[in-house]
Design a protein around this motif. Structure first.
Motif, short mmCIF file in Angstrom:
data_model
loop_
_atom_site.label_atom_id
_atom_site.label_comp_id
_atom_site.label_asym_id
_atom_site.label_seq_id
_atom_site.Cartn_x
_atom_site.Cartn_y
_atom_site.Cartn_z
N CYS A 113 0.20 5.47 -5.58
CA CYS A 113 0.87 4.17 -5.65
C CYS A 113 0.12 3.15 -4.80
O CYS A 113 -0.70 3.51 -3.95
CB CYS A 113 2.30 4.29 -5.14
SG CYS A 113 3.39 5.19 -6.24
N VAL A 114 0.43 1.89 -5.02
CA VAL A 114 -0.13 0.81 -4.22
C VAL A 114 1.02 0.00 -3.64
O VAL A 114 2.07 -0.13 -4.27
CB VAL A 114 -1.07 -0.09 -5.06
CG1 VAL A 114 -2.35 0.64 -5.41
CG2 VAL A 114 -0.39 -0.59 -6.33
N PRO A 115 0.86 -0.55 -2.44
CA PRO A 115 1.96 -1.28 -1.81
C PRO A 115 2.15 -2.70 -2.32
O PRO A 115 3.18 -3.32 -2.07
CB PRO A 115 1.57 -1.28 -0.33
CG PRO A 115 0.08 -1.19 -0.34
CD PRO A 115 -0.27 -0.36 -1.55
N SER A 116 1.15 -3.23 -3.05
CA SER A 116 1.23 -4.64 -3.47
C SER A 116 0.29 -4.89 -4.65
O SER A 116 -0.62 -4.09 -4.93
CB SER A 116 0.82 -5.56 -2.32
OG SER A 116 -0.55 -5.36 -2.00
N LEU A 117 0.48 -6.03 -5.29
CA LEU A 117 -0.41 -6.43 -6.36
C LEU A 117 -1.83 -6.61 -5.83
O LEU A 117 -2.80 -6.19 -6.47
CB LEU A 117 0.09 -7.73 -7.00
CG LEU A 117 -0.77 -8.31 -8.12
CD1 LEU A 117 -0.87 -7.35 -9.30
CD2 LEU A 117 -0.20 -9.66 -8.59
N GLU A 118 -1.95 -7.19 -4.66
CA GLU A 118 -3.27 -7.41 -4.06
C GLU A 118 -3.99 -6.08 -3.83
O GLU A 118 -5.20 -5.98 -4.06
CB GLU A 118 -3.14 -8.18 -2.74
CG GLU A 118 -2.63 -9.60 -2.89
CD GLU A 118 -1.12 -9.70 -3.16
OE1 GLU A 118 -0.36 -8.72 -2.89
OE2 GLU A 118 -0.70 -10.76 -3.66
N ALA A 119 -3.25 -5.07 -3.40
CA ALA A 119 -3.85 -3.75 -3.19
C ALA A 119 -4.30 -3.14 -4.51
O ALA A 119 -5.34 -2.47 -4.56
CB ALA A 119 -2.85 -2.83 -2.49
N PHE A 120 -3.53 -3.37 -5.58
CA PHE A 120 -3.91 -2.85 -6.90
C PHE A 120 -5.17 -3.54 -7.40
O PHE A 120 -6.09 -2.89 -7.93
CB PHE A 120 -2.75 -3.02 -7.88
CG PHE A 120 -2.92 -2.33 -9.20
CD1 PHE A 120 -3.58 -1.12 -9.33
CD2 PHE A 120 -2.37 -2.89 -10.35
CE1 PHE A 120 -3.72 -0.48 -10.55
CE2 PHE A 120 -2.49 -2.26 -11.58
CZ PHE A 120 -3.17 -1.06 -11.68
N VAL A 121 -5.25 -4.85 -7.22
CA VAL A 121 -6.46 -5.60 -7.60
C VAL A 121 -7.67 -5.04 -6.86
O VAL A 121 -8.72 -4.79 -7.45
CB VAL A 121 -6.29 -7.10 -7.32
CG1 VAL A 121 -7.62 -7.84 -7.45
CG2 VAL A 121 -5.25 -7.72 -8.25
N GLU A 122 -7.51 -4.81 -5.57
CA GLU A 122 -8.61 -4.28 -4.75
C GLU A 122 -8.97 -2.86 -5.18
O GLU A 122 -10.15 -2.51 -5.29
CB GLU A 122 -8.21 -4.30 -3.27
CG GLU A 122 -9.32 -3.86 -2.34
CD GLU A 122 -8.90 -3.96 -0.88
OE1 GLU A 122 -9.33 -3.10 -0.10
OE2 GLU A 122 -8.15 -4.89 -0.53
N GLN A 123 -7.98 -2.03 -5.43
CA GLN A 123 -8.23 -0.64 -5.83
C GLN A 123 -8.98 -0.56 -7.15
O GLN A 123 -9.94 0.20 -7.28
CB GLN A 123 -6.89 0.10 -5.94
CG GLN A 123 -7.03 1.56 -6.32
CD GLN A 123 -5.68 2.20 -6.58
OE1 GLN A 123 -4.99 1.80 -7.52
NE2 GLN A 123 -5.31 3.16 -5.75
N ALA A 124 -8.57 -1.35 -8.13
CA ALA A 124 -9.21 -1.30 -9.45
C ALA A 124 -10.60 -1.94 -9.41
O ALA A 124 -11.51 -1.49 -10.10
CB ALA A 124 -8.33 -2.00 -10.48
#
Length: 149
Positions: A113-124
């Motif tokens: 899981c990711v804690p935020s949209l920003e973290a998902f953007v960074e992860q992808a």
């Protein structure tokens, strides 16, 4: 879109929704899932689109993405992928993707899981990001990215 590939397609419900939506013109959808028990149900639920819909039992890590001819690869279960960036590296450069994840950490099968949209953007870390957004649900927030690798 000519051809959409849905990964973790389960019973093919997303394919049916997309085919049924008059806003979209879709040539074909292939729904891939590792569970062999879901293919027959997916084919039954999408029988209206026979010839344009297929349910395939396969491991998303073993696919030859270059040979799939996908205009769009959809993965709505990124929270189930231990190494999202590693999986994305399997896709040919320039592949359009629609990705979803969430912050539902208390679900035991959600291993990334990711804690935020920003973290998902960074992860992808997509090469191009056309859309990013979130949707607050009762127990978690759903995140979506559309872009290309």
């Amino acid at each position: 879109l000519g051809r959409i590939v849905i990964l973790g397609g389960w019973y093919g419900i997303l394919a049916g929704i997309l085919f049924d939506d008059p806003r979209f013109e879709i040539g074909a959808i292939a729904s891939y899932d590792i569970d062999p028990a879901v293919g027959a149900v997916a084919e039954t639920l999408n029988r209206e689109w026979a010839g344009r819909f297929s349910a395939v039992t396969a491991d998303m890590y073993a696919l030859d993405y270059g040979a799939l001819g996908a205009d769009l690869v959809v993965n709505t279960s990124c929270e189930h992928i231990a190494d999202l960036k590693g999986w994305l590296s399997l896709l040919p450069q320039g592949t359009r993707v629609l990705l979803q994840s969430n912050d539902y950490f208390s679900e035991p099968t959600h291993i990334n899981c990711v804690p935020s949209l920003e973290a998902f953007v960074e992860q992808a870390d997509l090469a191009a990001l056309d859309y990013s957004g979130s949707l607050k649900m009762k127990k978690y927030t759903r995140f979506m990215l559309i872009g290309s690798v």
